[in-house]
Enzyme design. Sequence first.
Site, PDB file in Angstrom:
ATOM      1  N   GLY A  10      46.588  46.387  39.631  1.00  0.00           N
ATOM      2  CA  GLY A  10      47.743  47.223  39.330  1.00  0.00           C
ATOM      3  C   GLY A  10      47.666  48.049  38.070  1.00  0.00           C
ATOM      4  O   GLY A  10      48.534  48.905  37.841  1.00  0.00           O
ATOM      5  N   GLN A  60      36.599  37.409  49.908  1.00  0.00           N
ATOM      6  CA  GLN A  60      35.577  37.468  48.864  1.00  0.00           C
ATOM      7  C   GLN A  60      34.232  37.904  49.427  1.00  0.00           C
ATOM      8  O   GLN A  60      33.513  38.683  48.791  1.00  0.00           O
ATOM      9  CB  GLN A  60      35.444  36.112  48.178  1.00  0.00           C
ATOM     10  CG  GLN A  60      36.629  35.728  47.302  1.00  0.00           C
ATOM     11  CD  GLN A  60      36.954  36.768  46.250  1.00  0.00           C
ATOM     12  OE1 GLN A  60      38.110  37.080  45.998  1.00  0.00           O
ATOM     13  NE2 GLN A  60      35.935  37.332  45.615  1.00  0.00           N
ATOM     14  N   ASP A  83      34.699  51.737  40.652  1.00  0.00           N
ATOM     15  CA  ASP A  83      36.063  51.207  40.591  1.00  0.00           C
ATOM     16  C   ASP A  83      35.980  49.709  40.926  1.00  0.00           C
ATOM     17  O   ASP A  83      35.949  49.329  42.087  1.00  0.00           O
ATOM     18  CB  ASP A  83      36.930  51.963  41.602  1.00  0.00           C
ATOM     19  CG  ASP A  83      38.297  51.326  41.812  1.00  0.00           C
ATOM     20  OD1 ASP A  83      38.731  50.540  40.953  1.00  0.00           O
ATOM     21  OD2 ASP A  83      38.912  51.623  42.851  1.00  0.00           O
TER      22      ASP A  83
END
Length: 216
Positions: A10, A60, A83
């Site tokens: 976030g 995962q 990212d």
Amino acid sequence: MLLVVGGMIGLGKSSMAALLGKHFNTEVFYENVDNNPILPLFYTATDEEIQKYRYPFLLQLHFLNSRFRSIKRALYDDNNILDRSIYEDWYFAKVNNELGRISDLEFRIYGELLDNMMEELKELPKKAPDMMLYLKGSFETVLDRIMARGRSYELDNSLVDYYKRLWLGYDEWVMKHYHASEVLIIDMDCYDIVSSQEDAKEVIALVEQKLEKIRQ
């Protein structure tokens, strides 16, 4: 030059990666979120469904596979932005193991696979990133920005404890477990790179200054 952007859910990793990609005129490898079939199930499953279908372990593995693919491409090209990265993936697996959402056996298998992948990276022309931008912020900022971006599966109140557990250990992971590159800490309580061009310019200046020191 290879930069990775890391930090709590976030806090704006994708926005930061886009800003850096535009500034340095290079490709950005984004975290696979929108086309991830497991992620909504991970966030919305009941405890019984998690135990039956093992969504955290599958998630995962999904992320590990996609991040391994991304970092291989990025290291070959030697001029990209990531990212989030494969280095950070272990921390999420660790937290889910501590919460009992990933079993000890699953965590061991995951760790062995990760170690094998990291050995493969050592064979590439470039071995590691030049720098990680670690985005940190108060827990209130984390929750506010998760709410603001409005992904429905992230908004359930039952997830607050999970976010808090991740947030509490993030600094320790960066300081004690991340050794791949230099780290630049960006306090996202102080910067809003999406709404403020001045904030964006100031962050870019910090990145350039840090890179200059690394090159010396």
